[in-house]
Design a protein around this motif. Structure first.
Motif, PDB file in Angstrom:
ATOM      1  N   MET A   1      -9.748 -27.157  20.306  1.00 41.00           N
ATOM      2  CA  MET A   1     -10.348 -27.843  19.164  1.00 41.00           C
ATOM      3  C   MET A   1     -10.655 -29.299  19.501  1.00 41.00           C
ATOM      4  SD  MET A   1      -9.453 -30.194  16.538  1.00 41.00           S
ATOM      5  CE  MET A   1      -7.707 -30.036  16.220  1.00 41.00           C
ATOM      6  N   GLY A   2      -9.672 -29.973  20.108  1.00 39.22           N
ATOM      7  CA  GLY A   2      -9.858 -31.392  20.410  1.00 39.22           C
ATOM      8  C   GLY A   2     -10.994 -31.640  21.380  1.00 39.22           C
ATOM      9  N   TYR A   3     -11.093 -30.798  22.413  1.00 43.37           N
ATOM     10  CA  TYR A   3     -12.154 -30.973  23.407  1.00 43.37           C
ATOM     11  C   TYR A   3     -13.521 -30.728  22.781  1.00 43.37           C
ATOM     12  CZ  TYR A   3     -14.864 -30.340  27.694  1.00 43.37           C
ATOM     13  OH  TYR A   3     -15.809 -30.442  28.696  1.00 43.37           O
ATOM     14  N   ALA A   4     -13.611 -29.729  21.923  1.00 38.62           N
ATOM     15  CA  ALA A   4     -14.882 -29.410  21.263  1.00 38.62           C
ATOM     16  C   ALA A   4     -15.349 -30.568  20.389  1.00 38.62           C
ATOM     17  CB  ALA A   4     -14.742 -28.135  20.431  1.00 38.62           C
ATOM     18  N   LEU A   5     -14.447 -31.139  19.604  1.00 35.89           N
ATOM     19  CA  LEU A   5     -14.816 -32.257  18.737  1.00 35.89           C
ATOM     20  C   LEU A   5     -15.153 -33.498  19.552  1.00 35.89           C
ATOM     21  CD1 LEU A   5     -12.269 -31.941  15.771  1.00 35.89           C
ATOM     22  CD2 LEU A   5     -14.641 -31.161  15.894  1.00 35.89           C
ATOM     23  N   TRP A   6     -14.441 -33.689  20.658  1.00 36.57           N
ATOM     24  CA  TRP A   6     -14.747 -34.836  21.513  1.00 36.57           C
ATOM     25  C   TRP A   6     -16.156 -34.727  22.087  1.00 36.57           C
ATOM     26  CZ3 TRP A   6     -15.549 -35.214  26.918  1.00 36.57           C
ATOM     27  CH2 TRP A   6     -15.580 -36.520  27.417  1.00 36.57           C
ATOM     28  N   LEU A   7     -16.523 -33.549  22.574  1.00 36.52           N
ATOM     29  CA  LEU A   7     -17.880 -33.342  23.085  1.00 36.52           C
ATOM     30  C   LEU A   7     -18.922 -33.618  22.010  1.00 36.52           C
ATOM     31  CD1 LEU A   7     -17.551 -30.041  25.162  1.00 36.52           C
ATOM     32  CD2 LEU A   7     -18.039 -32.314  26.069  1.00 36.52           C
ATOM     33  N   TYR A   8     -18.660 -33.121  20.824  1.00 35.33           N
ATOM     34  CA  TYR A   8     -19.629 -33.214  19.734  1.00 35.33           C
ATOM     35  C   TYR A   8     -19.868 -34.655  19.300  1.00 35.33           C
ATOM     36  CZ  TYR A   8     -21.871 -32.059  15.269  1.00 35.33           C
ATOM     37  OH  TYR A   8     -22.743 -31.953  14.205  1.00 35.33           O
ATOM     38  N   HIS A   9     -18.812 -35.459  19.305  1.00 30.76           N
ATOM     39  CA  HIS A   9     -18.927 -36.838  18.815  1.00 30.76           C
ATOM     40  C   HIS A   9     -19.137 -37.855  19.938  1.00 30.76           C
ATOM     41  CE1 HIS A   9     -18.042 -36.172  14.555  1.00 30.76           C
ATOM     42  NE2 HIS A   9     -17.257 -35.206  14.971  1.00 30.76           N
ATOM     43  N   ARG A  10     -18.859 -37.444  21.155  1.00 25.25           N
ATOM     44  CA  ARG A  10     -19.047 -38.377  22.268  1.00 25.25           C
ATOM     45  C   ARG A  10     -20.476 -38.352  22.795  1.00 25.25           C
ATOM     46  NH1 ARG A  10     -19.697 -42.258  24.542  1.00 25.25           N
ATOM     47  NH2 ARG A  10     -18.945 -42.917  26.590  1.00 25.25           N
ATOM     48  N   PHE A  11     -21.111 -37.189  22.768  1.00 25.94           N
ATOM     49  CA  PHE A  11     -22.439 -37.024  23.327  1.00 25.94           C
ATOM     50  C   PHE A  11     -23.402 -36.481  22.264  1.00 25.94           C
ATOM     51  CE2 PHE A  11     -19.263 -36.169  26.659  1.00 25.94           C
ATOM     52  CZ  PHE A  11     -19.537 -37.228  27.502  1.00 25.94           C
ATOM     53  N   PRO A  12     -24.704 -36.735  22.423  1.00 25.95           N
ATOM     54  CA  PRO A  12     -25.686 -36.233  21.435  1.00 25.95           C
ATOM     55  C   PRO A  12     -25.912 -34.733  21.583  1.00 25.95           C
ATOM     56  CG  PRO A  12     -26.810 -37.373  23.213  1.00 25.95           C
ATOM     57  CD  PRO A  12     -25.335 -37.574  23.455  1.00 25.95           C
ATOM     58  N   LEU A  13     -24.950 -33.949  21.129  1.00 29.09           N
ATOM     59  CA  LEU A  13     -25.008 -32.494  21.238  1.00 29.09           C
ATOM     60  C   LEU A  13     -24.991 -31.858  19.863  1.00 29.09           C
ATOM     61  CD1 LEU A  13     -22.301 -31.982  24.030  1.00 29.09           C
ATOM     62  CD2 LEU A  13     -24.781 -31.924  24.346  1.00 29.09           C
ATOM     63  N   ARG A  14     -25.641 -30.735  19.743  1.00 24.39           N
ATOM     64  CA  ARG A  14     -25.533 -29.930  18.541  1.00 24.39           C
ATOM     65  C   ARG A  14     -24.321 -29.015  18.661  1.00 24.39           C
ATOM     66  NH1 ARG A  14     -31.186 -27.001  18.290  1.00 24.39           N
ATOM     67  NH2 ARG A  14     -30.580 -26.719  20.470  1.00 24.39           N
ATOM     68  N   GLN A  15     -23.920 -28.431  17.544  1.00 18.59           N
ATOM     69  CA  GLN A  15     -22.762 -27.546  17.576  1.00 18.59           C
ATOM     70  C   GLN A  15     -23.029 -26.323  18.447  1.00 18.59           C
ATOM     71  OE1 GLN A  15     -22.086 -26.933  13.392  1.00 18.59           O
ATOM     72  NE2 GLN A  15     -20.903 -28.821  13.177  1.00 18.59           N
ATOM     73  N   ARG A  16     -24.244 -25.832  18.462  1.00 17.24           N
ATOM     74  CA  ARG A  16     -24.568 -24.695  19.324  1.00 17.24           C
ATOM     75  C   ARG A  16     -24.527 -25.096  20.799  1.00 17.24           C
ATOM     76  NH1 ARG A  16     -26.552 -20.279  16.498  1.00 17.24           N
ATOM     77  NH2 ARG A  16     -27.067 -20.692  14.308  1.00 17.24           N
ATOM     78  N   ASP A  17     -24.836 -26.354  21.107  1.00 14.89           N
ATOM     79  CA  ASP A  17     -24.711 -26.828  22.488  1.00 14.89           C
ATOM     80  C   ASP A  17     -23.249 -26.826  22.926  1.00 14.89           C
ATOM     81  OD1 ASP A  17     -27.461 -27.300  22.595  1.00 14.89           O
ATOM     82  OD2 ASP A  17     -27.236 -29.345  21.844  1.00 14.89           O
ATOM     83  N   VAL A  18     -22.385 -27.313  22.049  1.00 11.12           N
ATOM     84  CA  VAL A  18     -20.958 -27.317  22.344  1.00 11.12           C
ATOM     85  C   VAL A  18     -20.445 -25.889  22.510  1.00 11.12           C
ATOM     86  CG1 VAL A  18     -18.673 -27.968  21.489  1.00 11.12           C
ATOM     87  CG2 VAL A  18     -20.615 -29.497  21.140  1.00 11.12           C
ATOM     88  N   GLN A  19     -20.946 -24.990  21.682  1.00 10.06           N
ATOM     89  CA  GLN A  19     -20.564 -23.586  21.780  1.00 10.06           C
ATOM     90  C   GLN A  19     -20.880 -23.027  23.170  1.00 10.06           C
ATOM     91  OE1 GLN A  19     -22.545 -21.113  18.901  1.00 10.06           O
ATOM     92  NE2 GLN A  19     -21.868 -19.208  19.842  1.00 10.06           N
TER      93      GLN A  19
END
Length: 221
Positions: A1-19
């Motif tokens: 969970m923490g890594y996913a949220l970090w990716l989402y808020h650290r870089f300009p990514l959409r949720q599907r990109d993080v997925q």
């Protein structure tokens, strides 16, 4: 969970990109789960990171920028200190004196009274300062944004534009506020990880930032 949220808020990514990035690591998480994690944990992480931040400067730079939320124009009020760290931000429908006063009151509830406040030459700031007695002794400097005197706050809006474009705009005001608030705290956390300082110092800053983030995630979970 923490890594996913970090990716989402650290870089300009959409949720599907993080997925997809998580899937590459054999972690199966749907974009809907990521959305629910954001709704549940973003406010908690925002407050935790804010309390962990060092003492901020005594010079405030304020400005607002228009943001589309659900097709309706809103105004994102933002304040940074003299070091470029985001103090706070607030999404509001208006940009009048009442909106400025509300934002000042929110800032004063979190930080000590500043020594100097820098704003553009618009009447709403001066009117709001006059209505708040605690700010009567504060020096108010009005600058001309076109003369690049307010570059510190102008540059601070750039990280907001990137995720806004990536997500094709924000849909709901409450969700946008929660996302942008955590996005600002993560930006503060990594403020010194992309500079011209020596590589080892930069790596040390990055390691410290990641430790703070991981500790905050453990507390939130």
């Amino acid at each position: 969970m923490g890594y996913a949220l970090w990716l989402y808020h650290r870089f300009p990514l959409r949720q599907r990109d993080v997925q997809e990035l998580l899937h590459q690591r054999d972690i199966v998480v749907s974009h809907e789960t990521l959305r629910q994690w954001n709704i549940k944990f973003a406010p908690v992480l925002t407050e935790d990171l804010r309390h962990r931040e060092p003492r901020r400067g005594s010079r405030w730079f304020l400005d607002e920028v228009h943001v589309k939320v659900g097709g309706v124009t809103h105004w994102l009020w933002r304040a940074v200190d003299e070091h470029g760290a985001v103090l706070d931000m607030l999404l509001q429908r208006c940009r009048d004196t009442e909106a400025a006063r509300t934002f000042f009151a929110q800032l004063l509830g979190q930080y000590d009274t500043p020594e100097v406040i820098y704003t553009v030459k618009l009447w709403r700031y001066g009117a709001a300062i006059r209505e708040l007695p605690v700010l009567h002794t504060v020096e108010h400097v009005q600058v001309t944004s076109m003369a690049r005197c307010n570059n510190l706050i102008e540059q601070s809006h750039r990280p907001t534009r990137r995720p806004e474009r990536q997500q094709l705009g924000f849909k709901r005001r409450r969700r946008a506020q929660a996302f942008l608030a955590l996005h600002a705290r993560v930006s503060n956390l990594h403020q010194h990880t992309r500079t011209t300082m020596p590589a080892q110092v930069r790596r040390n800053h990055l390691t410290a930032a990641l430790h703070i983030w991981e500790d905050g995630v453990q507390r939130a979970a």
